[in-house]
Design an enzyme around this catalytic site. Structure first.
Site, PDB file in Angstrom:
ATOM      1  N   ASP A   1      49.759  26.403   6.096  1.00  0.00           N
ATOM      2  CA  ASP A   1      50.955  26.034   4.947  1.00  0.00           C
ATOM      3  C   ASP A   1      51.596  24.706   4.578  1.00  0.00           C
ATOM      4  OD1 ASP A   1      51.190  26.473   2.607  1.00  0.00           O
ATOM      5  OD2 ASP A   1      53.471  27.074   3.377  1.00  0.00           O
TER       6      ASP A   1
ATOM      7  N   ASP B   1      53.812  22.646   3.120  1.00  0.00           N
ATOM      8  CA  ASP B   1      55.345  23.017   3.150  1.00  0.00           C
ATOM      9  C   ASP B   1      55.857  23.529   3.514  1.00  0.00           C
ATOM     10  OD1 ASP B   1      55.506  21.079   0.490  1.00  0.00           O
ATOM     11  OD2 ASP B   1      54.301  23.162  -0.322  1.00  0.00           O
TER      12      ASP B   1
ATOM     13  N   ASP C   1      55.902  29.413   6.149  1.00  0.00           N
ATOM     14  CA  ASP C   1      56.977  30.208   6.273  1.00  0.00           C
ATOM     15  C   ASP C   1      57.844  30.854   5.145  1.00  0.00           C
ATOM     16  OD1 ASP C   1      56.749  27.881   4.126  1.00  0.00           O
ATOM     17  OD2 ASP C   1      58.715  28.058   3.712  1.00  0.00           O
TER      18      ASP C   1
END
Length: 605
Positions: A158, A160, A443
């Site tokens: 990912d 961010d 995250d």
């Protein structure tokens, strides 16, 4: 020295003391209310050894003297054969058998209980040296499941809070802008602007009751942690929480958040971007309550959610970061090092993110350089996760060098190209990357990891930046002492609860009060309002349970990967189940077994 080694040392010390030997199984012929122990004779005649049975006053309350003519350890000649049920504790030269019951009535029960308390407390403080937990390191990768990196050929990411880590200044801007949207677009009172951002108010993983307007922490068994329910910025008394939930702290499954953290009545905030949203939710509730303004919590929830969404949809967050990359992006050099390491070992890399290409390109160029796309075999932007992993409708579209959409049909995913949207089923078909040879980092436990692990068998790695703070707290001497004494006191209470006279009950009230104070102290070391994101008192949090379920490994940042070679195998620690564990920390500290023996419970029946 770790807490485990401290506990082991404490156990051995307690076992070596006569009055701290754990209760052992008894010969059924012995009177269940008598106290006996086996002692090996000190002499040996030929191949014969003498065995004596004896009475112990180790559990006699302090102040109670032995009966006239009785030695404190009076022994009588017994069988020459050692009983099968005797046991030797670590470091004990002889064998003693005893229990925590006695056939003599206690003379001063209060003094007896406090003596046991003080002896145990002295041992706990003596056996935990400063720096006992300094071995904890936030750069470690923790394993929920066994993962052999030698079997991993493809690494996915990912963007961010995975490839790009952001500073806390971003949360302040998200909160302030969304708060102003409430006033300007939703016509909320101007006075709400007086509320500044509270950076340490909320933690990730909390639940929000939409209809009641309550922010709370729930454990893995759907129970609310007492003392962590907030209406606005004010904690609710436990009694009021019980009234609101029908006399229980339990939140029924049908009311709780769904698979992706969004239920009809309760929402779980799982990503780091949600921390300013939770804070704004609490602030808005607090404003209406303190000013005695009637409002509907459901409307407030919807308005705050939309205001936060506008920050992202209108591109404010992307604009802030791109205008000051040095201020907002952290650890860019470490991300660069990780990508170089993986590429130099011939690993295939891919990126799947919900962020737009212009934003990702600016950040990756800042961290890695203009040729950052050379590291990745596939780059997918605006993927619309988690729907990317579950839907099979949206096709891939290619972007040109300016970020504009192309119209041709995608029949292959080529290195150096940028693709938008799409779905995982086409991704698997076009790449052939399946199963445990793929390791994906993200995250968000739901949007990034859950479907990949449960539906597709990919390996998953969770990025949990909070680990840096949590390991610092756990490594502190104050925390080690408080937690060990809390566990020891709990074990002492569990063991001695068979004493139910009036004096004992008074002592237990004091112990219970101290136990609750210790729980609050350990919670406050992490966060005064909600405590650790991983624990609700002794249970795992709802967040922690999902972390264990949806991630094979987890770490504070992607840079932790630099500490391991790419043939390293991560092994999870075997954490015993309740029925498997011979000794937990509370037993390690009290020298007692988990379940009281039937003889000890006889007086209750």
């Amino acid at each position: 020295m770790s807490l485990k080694s401290v506990g082991t040392a404490l156990t051995r010390t307690l076992w070596s003391r006569g009055n701290r030997t754990p209760p052992l199984s008894r010969n059924p012929k012995v009177n269940r209310l008598s106290t006996t122990c086996g002692v090996l004779g000190g002499t040996n005649h030929g191949d014969k050894s003498t065995h004596q049975s004896c009475k112990s006053d180790s559990d006699r309350p302090s102040g109670e003297a032995a009966s006239p003519g009785e030695h404190p350890h009076k022994c009588a000649s017994g069988d020459s054969k050692r009983p099968k049920d005797s046991m030797r504790g670590p470091g004990v030269t002889g064998v003693r058998r005893r229990s925590f019951t006695s056939n003599a009535a206690p003379m001063d029960q209060r003094s007896y209980l406090w003596t046991r308390y003080n002896d145990l407390k002295r041992l706990v403080y003596d056996l935990i040296p400063p720096g006992a937990c300094k071995s904890l390191n936030s750069s470690v990768i923790y394993a929920n499941n066994e993962v052999d990196l030698a079997e991993v050929d493809i690494y996915g990411f990912d963007y961010d809070y995975t490839l790009a880590q952001y500073s806390n200044a971003l949360n302040t801007l998200i909160y302030s802008t969304a708060r102003d949207f409430l006033v300007e677009h939703f016509k909320y009172p101007e006075e709400i602007k007086k509320y500044d951002y509270l950076p340490n108010f909320a933690v990730r993983g909390l639940h929000y009751d939409i209809q009641k307007g309550l922010l709370m922490k729930i454990d893995a068994f759907h129970y609310i942690q007492p003392g962590t329910v907030y209406r606005g910025l004010t904690p609710l008394p436990d009694e009021e929480v019980l009234d609101l939930y029908g006399g229980t702290f339990h939140v029924p499954l049908q009311q709780d958040s769904g698979f992706y953290g969004k239920g009809p009545k309760v929402k779980q905030f799982m990503d780091i971007f949600s921390i300013p949203e939770m804070t704004l939710m609490a602030v808005a509730n607090d404003f209406f309550i303190t000013n005695d303004i009637e409002y509907d919590p459901v409307h407030l929830f919807k308005d705050v959610s939309e205001a936060i969404g506008m920050v992202h949809i209108k591109g404010y967050m992307y604009k802030w970061i791109m205008q000051d990359l040095d201020k907002f992006i952290l650890r860019g050099d470490e991300t660069d090092a990780v990508l170089h390491k993986l590429a130099s070992h011939g690993k295939k890399l891919f990126l799947i993110t919900n962020s737009p290409f212009s934003f990702v390109d600016k950040g990756m160029t800042h961290m890695v350089g203009e040729k950052w796309r050379d590291f990745f075999d596939v780059v997918i932007v605006q993927a619309d996760k988690p729907h990317f992993f579950t839907d099979c409708i949206k096709p891939f579209r290619r972007l040109d060098g300016n970020g504009d959409l192309r119209w041709e049909k995608i029949t292959s995913l080529e290195k150096g190209q940028i693709y938008k949207q799409g779905n995982l089923f086409d991704f698997l078909r076009l790449t052939g990357w399946r199963g445990s040879k793929v390791l994906y980092f993200g995250d968000h436990l739901y949007s990034d990891l859950a479907d990949l692990m449960l539906r597709h068998g990919w390996r998953t790695a969770a990025i949990v930046p909070e680990l840096e703070h949590e390991t610092k707290v756990v490594s502190a001497h104050r925390y080690a002492v408080n937690l060990t004494w809390l566990q020891a006191l709990t074990g002492l209470m569990e063991r001695l609860q068979i004493h139910r006279d009036a004096e004992s009950r008074e002592v237990f009230v004091e112990w219970q009060k101290e136990r609750e104070e210790l729980r609050v102290m350990t919670k406050n070391l992490f966060n005064p309002q909600f405590g650790s994101i991983f624990r609700t008192l002794h249970n795992p949090t709802y967040f922690s349970r999902r972390l264990n379920r949806f991630s094979d490994i987890y770490m504070a940042s992607l840079s932790c990967l630099l500490n391991y070679d790419l043939s390293y195998t991560f092994y999870p620690r075997r954490t015993p189940l309740q029925h498997e564990a011979p000794l937990w920390m509370d037993q390690l500290c009290t020298g007692c077994m988990k379940t009281p023996h039937l003889e000890d419970m006889a007086n209750i029946r």
